[in-house]
Scaffold this motif. Structure first.
Motif, PDB file in Angstrom:
ATOM      1  N   PRO A 148       0.792  -1.225   0.000  1.00 58.33           N
ATOM      2  CA  PRO A 148       0.000   0.000   0.000  1.00 58.33           C
ATOM      3  C   PRO A 148       0.821   1.269   0.000  1.00 58.33           C
ATOM      4  O   PRO A 148       0.364   2.312  -0.455  1.00 58.33           O
ATOM      5  N   PHE A 149       2.054   1.219   0.502  1.00 56.32           N
ATOM      6  CA  PHE A 149       2.873   2.416   0.584  1.00 56.32           C
ATOM      7  C   PHE A 149       4.090   2.306  -0.331  1.00 56.32           C
ATOM      8  O   PHE A 149       4.656   1.229  -0.526  1.00 56.32           O
ATOM      9  N   THR A 150       4.478   3.446  -0.898  1.00 59.28           N
ATOM     10  CA  THR A 150       5.682   3.516  -1.703  1.00 59.28           C
ATOM     11  C   THR A 150       6.897   3.369  -0.789  1.00 59.28           C
ATOM     12  O   THR A 150       6.967   4.017   0.251  1.00 59.28           O
ATOM     13  N   VAL A 151       7.833   2.514  -1.175  1.00 60.43           N
ATOM     14  CA  VAL A 151       8.993   2.256  -0.321  1.00 60.43           C
ATOM     15  C   VAL A 151      10.228   2.970  -0.872  1.00 60.43           C
ATOM     16  O   VAL A 151      10.253   3.429  -2.016  1.00 60.43           O
ATOM     17  N   ASP A 152      11.239   3.057  -0.031  1.00 52.35           N
ATOM     18  CA  ASP A 152      12.490   3.699  -0.415  1.00 52.35           C
ATOM     19  C   ASP A 152      13.084   3.011  -1.650  1.00 52.35           C
ATOM     20  O   ASP A 152      13.055   1.785  -1.778  1.00 52.35           O
ATOM     21  N   HIS A 153      13.582   3.814  -2.576  1.00 49.25           N
ATOM     22  CA  HIS A 153      14.204   3.356  -3.830  1.00 49.25           C
ATOM     23  C   HIS A 153      13.187   2.800  -4.831  1.00 49.25           C
ATOM     24  O   HIS A 153      13.578   2.163  -5.822  1.00 49.25           O
ATOM     25  N   SER A 154      11.908   3.042  -4.592  1.00 50.02           N
ATOM     26  CA  SER A 154      10.896   2.662  -5.582  1.00 50.02           C
ATOM     27  C   SER A 154      11.044   3.524  -6.833  1.00 50.02           C
ATOM     28  O   SER A 154      11.474   4.679  -6.763  1.00 50.02           O
ATOM     29  N   THR A 164      13.235   7.775  -9.346  1.00 47.13           N
ATOM     30  CA  THR A 164      13.509   6.942  -8.181  1.00 47.13           C
ATOM     31  C   THR A 164      13.272   7.741  -6.905  1.00 47.13           C
ATOM     32  O   THR A 164      13.783   8.855  -6.757  1.00 47.13           O
ATOM     33  N   ILE A 165      12.492   7.155  -5.992  1.00 50.90           N
ATOM     34  CA  ILE A 165      12.208   7.781  -4.705  1.00 50.90           C
ATOM     35  C   ILE A 165      13.333   7.464  -3.723  1.00 50.90           C
ATOM     36  O   ILE A 165      13.702   6.301  -3.541  1.00 50.90           O
ATOM     37  N   ASN A 166      13.877   8.490  -3.081  1.00 46.14           N
ATOM     38  CA  ASN A 166      14.913   8.320  -2.064  1.00 46.14           C
ATOM     39  C   ASN A 166      14.494   9.084  -0.811  1.00 46.14           C
ATOM     40  O   ASN A 166      14.359  10.316  -0.846  1.00 46.14           O
ATOM     41  N   PHE A 167      14.281   8.367   0.287  1.00 43.62           N
ATOM     42  CA  PHE A 167      13.849   9.016   1.524  1.00 43.62           C
ATOM     43  C   PHE A 167      15.025   9.728   2.202  1.00 43.62           C
ATOM     44  O   PHE A 167      16.139   9.183   2.279  1.00 43.62           O
ATOM     45  N   ILE A 168      14.755  10.929   2.706  1.00 40.09           N
ATOM     46  CA  ILE A 168      15.764  11.708   3.430  1.00 40.09           C
ATOM     47  C   ILE A 168      15.131  12.277   4.695  1.00 40.09           C
ATOM     48  O   ILE A 168      13.909  12.300   4.853  1.00 40.09           O
ATOM     49  N   GLU A 169      15.971  12.761   5.594  1.00 41.01           N
ATOM     50  CA  GLU A 169      15.494  13.339   6.849  1.00 41.01           C
ATOM     51  C   GLU A 169      15.062  14.797   6.680  1.00 41.01           C
ATOM     52  O   GLU A 169      14.263  15.307   7.442  1.00 41.01           O
ATOM     53  N   ASP A 170      15.605  15.466   5.665  1.00 43.93           N
ATOM     54  CA  ASP A 170      15.265  16.869   5.426  1.00 43.93           C
ATOM     55  C   ASP A 170      13.772  17.008   5.121  1.00 43.93           C
ATOM     56  O   ASP A 170      13.139  16.082   4.608  1.00 43.93           O
ATOM     57  N   SER A 171      13.203  18.175   5.423  1.00 50.61           N
ATOM     58  CA  SER A 171      11.774  18.408   5.188  1.00 50.61           C
ATOM     59  C   SER A 171      11.490  18.884   3.763  1.00 50.61           C
ATOM     60  O   SER A 171      10.336  18.942   3.344  1.00 50.61           O
ATOM     61  N   LYS A 172      12.537  19.197   3.007  1.00 52.77           N
ATOM     62  CA  LYS A 172      12.374  19.731   1.655  1.00 52.77           C
ATOM     63  C   LYS A 172      12.581  18.642   0.611  1.00 52.77           C
ATOM     64  O   LYS A 172      13.502  17.845   0.702  1.00 52.77           O
ATOM     65  N   PRO A 231      11.214  13.622   2.118  1.00 52.62           N
ATOM     66  CA  PRO A 231      10.865  13.020   3.410  1.00 52.62           C
ATOM     67  C   PRO A 231       9.722  12.038   3.192  1.00 52.62           C
ATOM     68  O   PRO A 231       8.981  12.152   2.200  1.00 52.62           O
ATOM     69  N   ASN A 232       9.579  11.084   4.066  1.00 57.00           N
ATOM     70  CA  ASN A 232       8.512  10.091   3.934  1.00 57.00           C
ATOM     71  C   ASN A 232       7.207  10.703   4.437  1.00 57.00           C
ATOM     72  O   ASN A 232       6.632  10.287   5.441  1.00 57.00           O
ATOM     73  N   ASP A 233       6.757  11.711   3.698  1.00 50.31           N
ATOM     74  CA  ASP A 233       5.614  12.510   4.128  1.00 50.31           C
ATOM     75  C   ASP A 233       4.778  12.880   2.903  1.00 50.31           C
ATOM     76  O   ASP A 233       5.287  13.499   1.959  1.00 50.31           O
ATOM     77  N   GLN A 234       3.500  12.506   2.915  1.00 51.89           N
ATOM     78  CA  GLN A 234       2.645  12.706   1.748  1.00 51.89           C
ATOM     79  C   GLN A 234       2.421  14.179   1.421  1.00 51.89           C
ATOM     80  O   GLN A 234       2.448  14.587   0.255  1.00 51.89           O
ATOM     81  N   ILE A 278      -3.371   2.669 -12.555  1.00 53.48           N
ATOM     82  CA  ILE A 278      -2.504   3.721 -12.048  1.00 53.48           C
ATOM     83  C   ILE A 278      -2.402   3.636 -10.534  1.00 53.48           C
ATOM     84  O   ILE A 278      -3.413   3.503  -9.831  1.00 53.48           O
ATOM     85  N   LYS A 279      -1.177   3.732 -10.039  1.00 50.41           N
ATOM     86  CA  LYS A 279      -0.935   3.674  -8.602  1.00 50.41           C
ATOM     87  C   LYS A 279      -0.169   4.926  -8.169  1.00 50.41           C
ATOM     88  O   LYS A 279       1.046   5.018  -8.336  1.00 50.41           O
ATOM     89  N   PRO A 280      -0.874   5.909  -7.603  1.00 49.07           N
ATOM     90  CA  PRO A 280      -0.193   7.119  -7.133  1.00 49.07           C
ATOM     91  C   PRO A 280       0.824   6.825  -6.032  1.00 49.07           C
ATOM     92  O   PRO A 280       0.699   5.847  -5.298  1.00 49.07           O
ATOM     93  N   CYS A 281       1.826   7.672  -5.942  1.00 41.61           N
ATOM     94  CA  CYS A 281       2.828   7.553  -4.883  1.00 41.61           C
ATOM     95  C   CYS A 281       2.164   7.810  -3.533  1.00 41.61           C
ATOM     96  O   CYS A 281       1.506   8.833  -3.350  1.00 41.61           O
ATOM     97  N   LYS A 282       2.305   6.880  -2.608  1.00 42.34           N
ATOM     98  CA  LYS A 282       1.677   7.001  -1.306  1.00 42.34           C
ATOM     99  C   LYS A 282       2.749   6.873  -0.209  1.00 42.34           C
ATOM    100  O   LYS A 282       3.322   5.801  -0.021  1.00 42.34           O
ATOM    101  N   LEU A 283       2.986   7.959   0.473  1.00 38.90           N
ATOM    102  CA  LEU A 283       4.036   7.982   1.499  1.00 38.90           C
ATOM    103  C   LEU A 283       3.415   8.044   2.892  1.00 38.90           C
ATOM    104  O   LEU A 283       2.216   8.201   3.051  1.00 38.90           O
ATOM    105  N   GLY A 284       4.289   7.875   3.884  1.00 34.94           N
ATOM    106  CA  GLY A 284       3.813   8.032   5.260  1.00 34.94           C
ATOM    107  C   GLY A 284       4.033   6.839   6.145  1.00 34.94           C
ATOM    108  O   GLY A 284       3.746   6.862   7.327  1.00 34.94           O
ATOM    109  N   GLU A 285       4.570   5.739   5.583  1.00 34.17           N
ATOM    110  CA  GLU A 285       4.806   4.554   6.397  1.00 34.17           C
ATOM    111  C   GLU A 285       6.087   3.872   5.944  1.00 34.17           C
ATOM    112  O   GLU A 285       6.268   3.620   4.758  1.00 34.17           O
ATOM    113  N   SER A 286       6.965   3.600   6.849  1.00 32.52           N
ATOM    114  CA  SER A 286       8.219   2.948   6.516  1.00 32.52           C
ATOM    115  C   SER A 286       8.013   1.440   6.374  1.00 32.52           C
ATOM    116  O   SER A 286       7.221   0.844   7.095  1.00 32.52           O
ATOM    117  N   LYS A 287       8.726   0.838   5.448  1.00 38.00           N
ATOM    118  CA  LYS A 287       8.647  -0.601   5.213  1.00 38.00           C
ATOM    119  C   LYS A 287      10.020  -1.243   5.356  1.00 38.00           C
ATOM    120  O   LYS A 287      11.018  -0.638   4.987  1.00 38.00           O
TER     121      LYS A 287
END
Length: 209
Positions: free
Chosen positions: A55-61, A71-79, A90-93, A200-209
């Protein structure tokens, strides 16, 4: 049909979606139970595929935006940052949606006005937003068209098809044959094109896998 929600509406066709790992069927009023069961059975492969998806997009998807892979890359920055075809987010929708709206809006706007002006339809208002249950809408009295920004994840021809669909409503409000006469004149392959939106599967963030 224990894991199925049935919604009856004043429509002509049945629609199927998966929400919170549950089958949701929207169908015309007075549709029989057998008809609904047959509809579910005929779409069983698609249902199973969607049920098994994470259900959630994971890091490096890798996701598609305007027909290009990123390619999605999760970071700690808010930008959110775009470097080539890598999106650092950030892993934030909310943060990601803000980035996506800023990034794809120029394409949506350019394509919308290019099509509408080619059809000699002027003085329109375009609204872009994220919607859960519609790809677009039209308010003829305000000459306003709304488009779902999640179309950015679809093939470009799907964006065009939905634009043509909503512009057709300026002439015919309902989905009668008269409506499709207008729409198919402008977009002959409309029905084939929009079938792709089902996958179609939109990018869904907010949960770490």
């Amino acid at each position: 049909m224990n894991n199925c929600q049935i919604i009856y509406k004043d429509i002509k066709k049945m629609y199927l979606r998966i929400k919170d790992n549950k089958i949701v069927i929207t169908c015309p009023k007075h549709t029989s139970k057998r008809t609904i069961e047959n509809f579910i059975r005929s779409n069983q492969d698609w249902i199973q595929k969607r049920m098994n998806e994470k259900p959630f997009t994971v890091d490096h998807s890798v996701i598609q935006i305007l027909n290009e892979p990123y390619t999605i890359n999760f970071i700690e920055d808010s930008k959110v940052m775009l470097v080539g075809n890598k999106i650092y987010t950030p892993n934030d929708q909310k943060s990601f949606d803000h980035f996506l709206k800023t990034y794809v809006s120029p394409y949506f706007q350019d394509r919308f006005y290019e099509i509408s002006e080619a059809l000699q339809i002027y003085d329109l208002n375009l609204k872009l937003a994220f919607y859960k249950s519609k790809w677009g809408s039209c308010t003829p009295t305000k000459k306003q068209i709304c488009l779902n920004l999640n179309l950015a994840y679809a093939p470009l021809e799907c964006i065009d098809a939905i634009i043509y669909h909503e512009l057709s409503h300026l002439y015919v409000l309902n989905h009668s044959q008269a409506f499709y006469d207008v729409l198919l004149k402008w977009c002959p392959n409309y029905k084939k094109i929009v079938k792709q939106l089902k996958y179609i599967k939109p990018c869904k963030l907010g949960e770490s896998k």
